[in-house]
Scaffold this motif. Structure first.
Motif, PDB file in Angstrom:
ATOM      1  N   LYS A   1       0.810  -1.222   0.000  1.00  0.00           N
ATOM      2  CA  LYS A   1       0.000   0.000   0.000  1.00  0.00           C
ATOM      3  C   LYS A   1       0.848   1.279   0.000  1.00  0.00           C
ATOM      4  CE  LYS A   1      -4.159  -2.001   0.898  1.00  0.00           C
ATOM      5  NZ  LYS A   1      -5.480  -1.653   0.487  1.00  0.00           N
ATOM      6  N   ALA A   2       2.085   1.216  -0.459  1.00  0.00           N
ATOM      7  CA  ALA A   2       2.958   2.396  -0.464  1.00  0.00           C
ATOM      8  C   ALA A   2       2.349   3.538  -1.264  1.00  0.00           C
ATOM      9  CB  ALA A   2       4.335   2.051  -1.011  1.00  0.00           C
ATOM     10  N   ASN A   3       1.770   3.233  -2.417  1.00  0.00           N
ATOM     11  CA  ASN A   3       1.233   4.269  -3.302  1.00  0.00           C
ATOM     12  C   ASN A   3      -0.269   4.476  -3.123  1.00  0.00           C
ATOM     13  OD1 ASN A   3       1.727   6.276  -5.249  1.00  0.00           O
ATOM     14  ND2 ASN A   3       0.947   4.948  -6.876  1.00  0.00           N
ATOM     15  N   HIS A   4      -0.814   3.974  -2.019  1.00  0.00           N
ATOM     16  CA  HIS A   4      -2.222   4.200  -1.692  1.00  0.00           C
ATOM     17  C   HIS A   4      -2.316   5.440  -0.814  1.00  0.00           C
ATOM     18  CE1 HIS A   4      -4.211   0.190  -2.690  1.00  0.00           C
ATOM     19  NE2 HIS A   4      -2.988   0.115  -3.160  1.00  0.00           N
ATOM     20  N   PRO A   5      -3.471   6.107  -0.801  1.00  0.00           N
ATOM     21  CA  PRO A   5      -3.612   7.281   0.066  1.00  0.00           C
ATOM     22  C   PRO A   5      -3.561   6.864   1.533  1.00  0.00           C
ATOM     23  CG  PRO A   5      -5.726   6.669  -0.855  1.00  0.00           C
ATOM     24  CD  PRO A   5      -4.704   5.809  -1.526  1.00  0.00           C
ATOM     25  N   VAL A   6      -2.973   7.714   2.350  1.00  0.00           N
ATOM     26  CA  VAL A   6      -2.946   7.447   3.782  1.00  0.00           C
ATOM     27  C   VAL A   6      -4.360   7.591   4.331  1.00  0.00           C
ATOM     28  CG1 VAL A   6      -2.403   9.829   4.465  1.00  0.00           C
ATOM     29  CG2 VAL A   6      -1.709   7.923   5.928  1.00  0.00           C
ATOM     30  N   VAL A   7      -4.718   6.732   5.274  1.00  0.00           N
ATOM     31  CA  VAL A   7      -6.027   6.783   5.927  1.00  0.00           C
ATOM     32  C   VAL A   7      -5.820   6.707   7.439  1.00  0.00           C
ATOM     33  CG1 VAL A   7      -7.328   5.835   3.976  1.00  0.00           C
ATOM     34  CG2 VAL A   7      -6.362   4.279   5.667  1.00  0.00           C
ATOM     35  N   TYR A   8      -6.881   6.948   8.172  1.00  0.00           N
ATOM     36  CA  TYR A   8      -6.855   6.928   9.638  1.00  0.00           C
ATOM     37  C   TYR A   8      -5.897   7.963  10.216  1.00  0.00           C
ATOM     38  CZ  TYR A   8      -9.536   2.667   9.121  1.00  0.00           C
ATOM     39  OH  TYR A   8     -10.499   1.756   8.775  1.00  0.00           O
ATOM     40  N   VAL A   9      -5.898   9.142   9.617  1.00  0.00           N
ATOM     41  CA  VAL A   9      -5.192  10.289  10.186  1.00  0.00           C
ATOM     42  C   VAL A   9      -6.233  11.361  10.456  1.00  0.00           C
ATOM     43  CG1 VAL A   9      -2.972   9.808   9.078  1.00  0.00           C
ATOM     44  CG2 VAL A   9      -4.635  11.236   7.898  1.00  0.00           C
ATOM     45  N   ASP A  10      -5.972  12.200  11.435  1.00  0.00           N
ATOM     46  CA  ASP A  10      -6.912  13.279  11.722  1.00  0.00           C
ATOM     47  C   ASP A  10      -6.381  14.598  11.167  1.00  0.00           C
ATOM     48  OD1 ASP A  10      -5.000  14.224  13.585  1.00  0.00           O
ATOM     49  OD2 ASP A  10      -6.058  13.358  15.292  1.00  0.00           O
ATOM     50  N   TRP A  11      -7.145  15.656  11.382  1.00  0.00           N
ATOM     51  CA  TRP A  11      -6.770  16.964  10.867  1.00  0.00           C
ATOM     52  C   TRP A  11      -5.395  17.379  11.388  1.00  0.00           C
ATOM     53  CZ3 TRP A  11      -5.306  21.650  12.731  1.00  0.00           C
ATOM     54  CH2 TRP A  11      -5.325  22.719  11.827  1.00  0.00           C
ATOM     55  N   TYR A  12      -5.117  17.097  12.649  1.00  0.00           N
ATOM     56  CA  TYR A  12      -3.838  17.486  13.244  1.00  0.00           C
ATOM     57  C   TYR A  12      -2.674  16.754  12.589  1.00  0.00           C
ATOM     58  CZ  TYR A  12      -6.910  19.662  16.604  1.00  0.00           C
ATOM     59  OH  TYR A  12      -7.887  20.440  17.174  1.00  0.00           O
ATOM     60  N   ASP A  13      -2.861  15.475  12.285  1.00  0.00           N
ATOM     61  CA  ASP A  13      -1.827  14.715  11.576  1.00  0.00           C
ATOM     62  C   ASP A  13      -1.597  15.302  10.184  1.00  0.00           C
ATOM     63  OD1 ASP A  13      -1.641  12.806  13.691  1.00  0.00           O
ATOM     64  OD2 ASP A  13      -3.253  11.621  12.797  1.00  0.00           O
ATOM     65  N   ALA A  14      -2.699  15.577   9.480  1.00  0.00           N
ATOM     66  CA  ALA A  14      -2.599  16.131   8.123  1.00  0.00           C
ATOM     67  C   ALA A  14      -1.932  17.501   8.148  1.00  0.00           C
ATOM     68  CB  ALA A  14      -3.990  16.210   7.486  1.00  0.00           C
ATOM     69  N   ASP A  15      -2.299  18.327   9.118  1.00  0.00           N
ATOM     70  CA  ASP A  15      -1.702  19.649   9.231  1.00  0.00           C
ATOM     71  C   ASP A  15      -0.207  19.553   9.538  1.00  0.00           C
ATOM     72  OD1 ASP A  15      -1.952  22.591   9.394  1.00  0.00           O
ATOM     73  OD2 ASP A  15      -1.494  22.267  11.523  1.00  0.00           O
ATOM     74  N   ALA A  16       0.187  18.658  10.427  1.00  0.00           N
ATOM     75  CA  ALA A  16       1.608  18.477  10.756  1.00  0.00           C
ATOM     76  C   ALA A  16       2.379  18.014   9.525  1.00  0.00           C
ATOM     77  CB  ALA A  16       1.766  17.471  11.898  1.00  0.00           C
ATOM     78  N   PHE A  17       1.812  17.095   8.757  1.00  0.00           N
ATOM     79  CA  PHE A  17       2.468  16.648   7.528  1.00  0.00           C
ATOM     80  C   PHE A  17       2.654  17.821   6.570  1.00  0.00           C
ATOM     81  CE2 PHE A  17       2.186  15.486   3.100  1.00  0.00           C
ATOM     82  CZ  PHE A  17       3.252  14.612   2.976  1.00  0.00           C
ATOM     83  N   CYS A  18       1.593  18.606   6.388  1.00  0.00           N
ATOM     84  CA  CYS A  18       1.666  19.751   5.471  1.00  0.00           C
ATOM     85  C   CYS A  18       2.733  20.747   5.908  1.00  0.00           C
ATOM     86  CB  CYS A  18       0.314  20.445   5.375  1.00  0.00           C
ATOM     87  SG  CYS A  18      -0.916  19.524   4.446  1.00  0.00           S
ATOM     88  N   GLN A  19       2.790  21.038   7.191  1.00  0.00           N
ATOM     89  CA  GLN A  19       3.812  21.973   7.672  1.00  0.00           C
ATOM     90  C   GLN A  19       5.214  21.423   7.393  1.00  0.00           C
ATOM     91  OE1 GLN A  19       3.203  23.690  11.578  1.00  0.00           O
ATOM     92  NE2 GLN A  19       0.988  23.473  11.341  1.00  0.00           N
ATOM     93  N   TRP A  20       5.420  20.141   7.647  1.00  0.00           N
ATOM     94  CA  TRP A  20       6.714  19.505   7.391  1.00  0.00           C
ATOM     95  C   TRP A  20       7.070  19.590   5.900  1.00  0.00           C
ATOM     96  CZ3 TRP A  20       7.466  14.933   4.509  1.00  0.00           C
ATOM     97  CH2 TRP A  20       8.772  14.438   4.531  1.00  0.00           C
ATOM     98  N   ALA A  21       6.067  19.406   5.033  1.00  0.00           N
ATOM     99  CA  ALA A  21       6.285  19.427   3.583  1.00  0.00           C
ATOM    100  C   ALA A  21       6.275  20.853   3.016  1.00  0.00           C
ATOM    101  CB  ALA A  21       5.209  18.588   2.888  1.00  0.00           C
ATOM    102  N   LYS A  22       6.180  21.850   3.896  1.00  0.00           N
ATOM    103  CA  LYS A  22       6.126  23.266   3.502  1.00  0.00           C
ATOM    104  C   LYS A  22       4.918  23.547   2.605  1.00  0.00           C
ATOM    105  CE  LYS A  22      11.049  24.135   4.173  1.00  0.00           C
ATOM    106  NZ  LYS A  22      11.110  23.271   5.283  1.00  0.00           N
TER     107      LYS A  22
END
Length: 161
Positions: free
Chosen positions: A62-83
């Motif tokens: 599932k490497a190229n599948h969309p990530v699931v079971y993350v919340d808004w805070y997880d998504a926001d932290a990822f976005c900040q890390w990815a600029k």
């Protein structure tokens, strides 16, 4: 006309009333965030793993599948890390519907073969009682004919945003 205004019904209460907004220019990724991308983020930052991962690893294959079971805070932290940043509701709708007010990313008529939805799996003969076991996510970008007017994949289906 509020909501969908189609044979699908008028829409949900949180989809009304229709109103005009102005959206400044913005960028959005063409594909959903994948498990592999989140794994790289976790390795770099020590951020918690999605709820269904085991030993900091996504499900096999599932490497190229969309990530699931993350919340808004997880998504926001990822976005900040990815600029990057999460889109606003208005940006999401424009990216998905374009400027011609289409109902689905690909147009105004629902089609089973344009998005990974329960209807897609049911059309393939997977019954509702086994859908969770046999259905699920597909690799990002699996539905070429389901792209939005801006060329974005999976704006309908694959995962709930």
């Amino acid at each position: 006309n509020n909501g969908r205004g189609t044979v699908d019904g008028p829409g949900d209460p949180d989809e009304t009333p229709v109103h005009k907004v102005s959206v400044e220019a913005f960028y959005m990724d063409q594909y959903e965030t994948t498990n592999a991308m989140v794994h790289e983020f976790m390795e770099a930052t020590g951020h918690r793993q999605p709820k269904h991962w085991k030993a900091n690893s996504y499900p096999e294959g599932k490497a190229n599948h969309p990530v699931v079971y993350v919340d808004w805070y997880d998504a926001d932290a990822f976005c900040q890390w990815a600029k990057k940043r999460l889109p606003t509701e208005e940006e999401w709708e424009k990216a998905a519907r374009g400027t011609d007010k289409r109902i689905f990313a690909w147009g105004n008529t629902y089609a089973n073969d344009k998005a990974n939805t329960p209807q897609y799996w049911l059309a393939k003969g997977i019954s509702e009682d086994t859908l969770g076991l046999k259905g699920g996510t597909l690799p990002v970008g699996s539905f070429e004919n389901g792209k939005s007017p801006y060329g974005l994949y999976d704006m309908s289906g694959n995962v709930y945003e």
